[in-house]
Enzyme design. Structure first.
Site, PDB file in Angstrom:
ATOM      1  N   TYR A   1       0.852  -1.193   0.000  1.00 43.04           N
ATOM      2  CA  TYR A   1       0.000   0.000   0.000  1.00 43.04           C
ATOM      3  C   TYR A   1       0.885   1.239   0.000  1.00 43.04           C
ATOM      4  O   TYR A   1       1.834   1.332   0.779  1.00 43.04           O
ATOM      5  CB  TYR A   1      -0.895   0.006   1.250  1.00 43.04           C
ATOM      6  CG  TYR A   1      -1.757   1.252   1.332  1.00 43.04           C
ATOM      7  CD1 TYR A   1      -3.047   1.258   0.795  1.00 43.04           C
ATOM      8  CD2 TYR A   1      -1.272   2.419   1.909  1.00 43.04           C
ATOM      9  CE1 TYR A   1      -3.823   2.402   0.832  1.00 43.04           C
ATOM     10  CE2 TYR A   1      -2.053   3.572   1.952  1.00 43.04           C
ATOM     11  CZ  TYR A   1      -3.319   3.548   1.407  1.00 43.04           C
ATOM     12  OH  TYR A   1      -4.085   4.692   1.439  1.00 43.04           O
TER      13      TYR A   1
ATOM     14  N   GLU B   1      -3.598   7.450  -4.303  1.00 39.76           N
ATOM     15  CA  GLU B   1      -3.565   6.184  -3.573  1.00 39.76           C
ATOM     16  C   GLU B   1      -3.285   5.022  -4.525  1.00 39.76           C
ATOM     17  O   GLU B   1      -4.004   4.836  -5.507  1.00 39.76           O
ATOM     18  CB  GLU B   1      -4.907   5.951  -2.868  1.00 39.76           C
ATOM     19  CG  GLU B   1      -4.911   4.722  -1.985  1.00 39.76           C
ATOM     20  CD  GLU B   1      -6.241   4.527  -1.266  1.00 39.76           C
ATOM     21  OE1 GLU B   1      -7.290   4.503  -1.946  1.00 39.76           O
ATOM     22  OE2 GLU B   1      -6.234   4.414  -0.035  1.00 39.76           O
TER      23      GLU B   1
END
Ligand code: ADP
Ligand code: MG
Length: 268
Positions: free
Chosen positions: A119, A207
């Site tokens: 992530y 993101e």
């Protein structure tokens, strides 16, 4: 303003970020042609809606056993049949709310041989007033769940605007993500690239979930969600052009014509 995954990847690619080859399509015919233009033998058919959680999403019109909004397939024919099944239907994900979103576009992408899912995001950290990186080795899943259950697996690193991403910052991020060569050097370059794209284009959120390490050891941006600061959009006509009004609330579109920042909420 939000944009689609394929548009975000095109922006990041223009800065030199590693993204896979892919083609955005609006019909099953176009999906078939797109797949033929890709190397194969693995293809991914990805719904393009302004919401995450597509992989685990469910189509309203299809049975409970139907696959979700991100499908890995192994032939051009399967790309075509899956595209036909998904287009025009409504995908419900954790982020769409119960009404779901109609799928009008798909992204046909080259399949990746994934070793690890990580992530990585950049956001405006209100606490420090700086752009910050957030990263975790626990990619591919809800970062909110990781934050709630294993917060020690998340690193938040605010960046000094004067220096930008330093080598030390890049090393800290690479170590937090447990990157080894060649992914380590590629990741360190990528962090700087993403920070430049973020600040150049006045993003408010970038993101990448997941950022992946491939089986051959290289890194790739596998998913990308980008939001732009509306008050700075006038500086970026190229970005403003990417707006997809079919994804937005008609009330908010109407308000924006009068320069009103109106946020539609549920209820009376
Ligand atoms: P979402 O976050 O909306 O569910 P993602 O793009 O993150 O959509 O895709 C969900 C999952 O599908 C990823 O975590 C990854 O495991 C897999 N996936 C997505 N794109 C590819 C690809 N090009 N090749 C192989 N697997 C992929
Ligand atoms: Mg994702």
């Amino acid at each position: 303003m939000n944009i689609h995954e394929y548009q975000a990847k095109a922006v990041l690619k223009s800065y030199g970020a590693p993204v896979a080859a892919g083609v955005a399509v609006f019909s099953a015919q176009e999906a078939e042609a797109a797949a033929k233009s890709l190397p194969g033998p693995v293809y991914v058919v990805k719904t393009q809606i302004h919401a995450g959680g597509r992989g685990k999403g469910k189509f309203k019109e299809l049975g409970p056993d139907a696959k979700g909004g991100v499908r890995v397939v192994r032939s051009v024919d399967e790309v075509k049949s899956n595209a036909a099944e998904m287009l025009g239907n409504t995908l419900v994900t954790k982020q769409t709310g119960p009404a779901g979103k109609q799928v009008n576009r798909l992204y046909i992408e080259d399949g990746a041989a994934i070793a690890r899912e990580l992530y990585l995001s950049l956001l405006v950290d209100r606490g420090t007033g700086r752009v910050a990186f957030v990263c975790s080795t626990e990619g591919g899943m809800d970062i909110e769940t990781v934050a709630a259950e294993t917060p020690e697996k998340i690193l938040t690193l605010p960046i000094d605007p004067e220096s930008g991403v330093t080598d030390l910052d890049a090393i800290r991020l690479a170590e937090a993500l447990k990157l080894e060569e060649p992914a380590k050097s590629e990741g360190m370059a990528l962090f700087k690239t993403l920070y430049k794209a973020f600040t150049d284009k006045d993003m408010s959120l970038l993101e990448i979930n997941p950022l992946v390490v491939l089986e051959d050891g290289h890194v790739r941006v596998l998913d990308a969600k980008v939001s732009f600061e509306n008050n700075a959009l006038f500086r970026h006509p190229d970005i403003a052009e990417l707006r997809d009004e079919t994804e937005e609330d008609p009330k908010e579109i109407e308000a924006s014509k009068y320069d009103l920042s109106y946020v539609a909420l549920d209820g009376d």
